[in-house]
Design an enzyme around this catalytic site. Structure first.
Site, short mmCIF file in Angstrom:
data_model
loop_
_atom_site.label_atom_id
_atom_site.label_comp_id
_atom_site.label_asym_id
_atom_site.label_seq_id
_atom_site.Cartn_x
_atom_site.Cartn_y
_atom_site.Cartn_z
N CYS A 30 38.96 53.14 134.28
CA CYS A 30 40.01 54.16 134.15
C CYS A 30 40.14 54.45 132.67
CB CYS A 30 41.34 53.61 134.70
SG CYS A 30 42.75 54.68 134.31
N CYS A 90 45.37 68.99 129.74
CA CYS A 90 45.49 69.94 128.63
C CYS A 90 46.84 70.66 128.66
CB CYS A 90 44.35 70.96 128.70
SG CYS A 90 42.72 70.19 128.71
N CYS A 138 43.56 59.11 132.05
CA CYS A 138 43.69 60.56 131.92
C CYS A 138 45.00 61.15 132.41
CB CYS A 138 42.51 61.25 132.58
SG CYS A 138 42.64 61.37 134.37
N CYS A 166 38.62 49.36 130.51
CA CYS A 166 39.52 49.92 131.52
C CYS A 166 40.96 50.02 131.01
CB CYS A 166 39.48 49.07 132.78
SG CYS A 166 40.49 49.78 134.10
N CYS A 191 37.44 56.21 139.90
CA CYS A 191 36.88 55.85 138.59
C CYS A 191 36.63 54.36 138.41
CB CYS A 191 37.82 56.29 137.47
SG CYS A 191 38.27 58.01 137.55
N CYS A 201 36.58 42.45 137.40
CA CYS A 201 37.49 43.38 136.71
C CYS A 201 36.76 44.09 135.57
CB CYS A 201 38.68 42.57 136.19
SG CYS A 201 39.57 43.38 134.87
N CYS A 258 45.54 47.41 141.51
CA CYS A 258 44.07 47.51 141.51
C CYS A 258 43.44 46.45 142.42
CB CYS A 258 43.57 47.33 140.08
SG CYS A 258 41.77 47.45 139.97
N HIS A 307 46.77 49.28 137.30
CA HIS A 307 46.39 47.86 137.18
C HIS A 307 47.17 47.00 138.18
CE1 HIS A 307 45.34 44.13 135.10
NE2 HIS A 307 46.64 43.84 135.02
N CYS A 330 45.47 56.81 142.10
CA CYS A 330 44.02 56.91 142.35
C CYS A 330 43.49 55.72 143.15
CB CYS A 330 43.25 56.96 141.03
SG CYS A 330 43.90 58.18 139.88
#
Ligand code: FSX
Ligand code: SF4
Ligand code: SF4
Length: 309
Positions: free
Chosen positions: A289, A155, A292, A262, A283, A256, A233, A230, A271
């Site tokens: 994902c 935000c 965010c 995703c 997540c 996947c 990942c 990605h 992450c």
């Protein structure tokens, strides 16, 4: 133990041999940071605007070391609407005094976006000598006096959910608000809805001990947001060979999540290796994902559960 800028960044990115990510805020490091910032560490003023307070809740999840150590030893938190004991006019006037007394020396953290509609009256945050104060006024007052500002959460960093399509309150990110007000204070964006506690504590600690960290084109510290999800990942092999999870219940461990929406390919954050909830999960392991940590989230990433076009 003194920490060079290089060592600090290595610790944040988890690339120091023998130190896992979870050791980043090992109590020994807190001592080092405590020594580096000293008893005269610059004050931090934390303001909250249009948001859900999830950023603060995430911050409070910093368990090792305890959040109490971080708040009391690493930083000198002078104002935080949800954590401080004091409230009302007394607390708000204290914030204004600190901003004036430490002009050019303290750091402002903003959580939540700034609303400008109706002169900011959609977001009232304080009372000063009997007069209601808008968030807009508080951010302007503290922002123009601060040595630097940290926009925590989607935000504050990008407008996030309050500024999403519809935006009835004229919500905007801190950088846009500063630009409109002609405020030149540098801003570091620490996005995420919410941001990981390490990203917030790590950025504040870096600013206090080493100065402003290296930032990417979206104003985010590269040490936390420099890697594409990605590309790193654990399900990348499955992506390449077309092994896809078809429903959220279809818990194929090695499939996947692209078909479930995703947004890892469009998102940068660490992450995948830092993991969440003190390393319990993240997540993509549990769902997808949604992107965010990107500044144009959420509108640029909606609908969340549709594959990338
Ligand atoms: Fe926003 Fe903070 Fe999302 Fe919530 O207040 S980043 S809505 S998790 O928590 O600002
Ligand atoms: Fe990429 Fe997401 Fe698939 Fe991981 S799960 S390989 S981030 S699309
Ligand atoms: Fe945000 Fe994606 Fe990281 Fe989850 S995995 S916190 S949605 S960037």
């Amino acid at each position: 133990m003194s920490l060079s800028r290089r060592d600090f960044v290595k610790l944040c990115t988890g690339t120091v041999a023998g130190f896992g990510i979870s050791s980043m805020f090992h109590p020994g490091l807190v001592q080092a940071l405590e020594a580096a910032t000293g008893p005269d560490r610059p004050p931090v003023i934390w303001l909250q605007g249009l948001g859900c307070t999830g950023c603060s809740v995430s911050l409070l999840n910093s368990l090792n070391p305890s959040i109490a150590d971080v708040l009391l030893k690493v930083i000198s938190l002078e104002y935080h609407p949800t954590v401080m004991c004091s409230e009302g006019a007394v607390a708000f006037e204290h914030m204004m005094e600190i901003a004036e007394k430490f002009k050019g020396k303290f750091y402002m953290v903003l959580e939540g976006s700034v609303s400008m509609k109706e002169d900011g009256h959609y977001c009232m945050v304080g009372d000063f000598h009997g007069r209601d104060v808008t968030l807009m006024e508080a951010v302007k007052y503290a922002g123009e006096r601060a040595a630097g500002a940290i926009a925590v959460g989607a935000c504050a960093a990008g407008g996030g959910i309050p500024a999403a399509n519809g935006n009835k309150t004229e919500a905007m990110p801190l950088t846009t608000f500063f630009k409109k007000m002609g405020i030149k204070t540098p801003v570091i964006n620490v996005p995420g809805c919410p941001p990981h506690p390490d990203w917030m504590v790590g950025t504040v600690a870096h600013v206090l001990t080493q100065g402003i960290p290296e930032l990417d084109a979206q104003g985010r510290p590269k040490m936390f947001f420099g890697q594409n999800i990605h590309d790193n990942c654990p399900y990348l092999k499955a992506y390449d060979s077309g092994i896809r999870q078809k429903t959220f219940n279809d818990q194929k461990d090695k499939a996947c999540r692209a078909d479930l929406g995703c947004k890892g390919p469009l998102t940068s954050a660490d992450c995948y290796k830092r993991r969440w909830n003190n390393g319990v999960n993240w997540c993509v392991e549990s769902a997808v994902c949604i992107g965010c940590t990107e500044i144009d989230w959420p509108d640029g990433f909606s609908p969340f559960y549709e594959p990338i076009a």
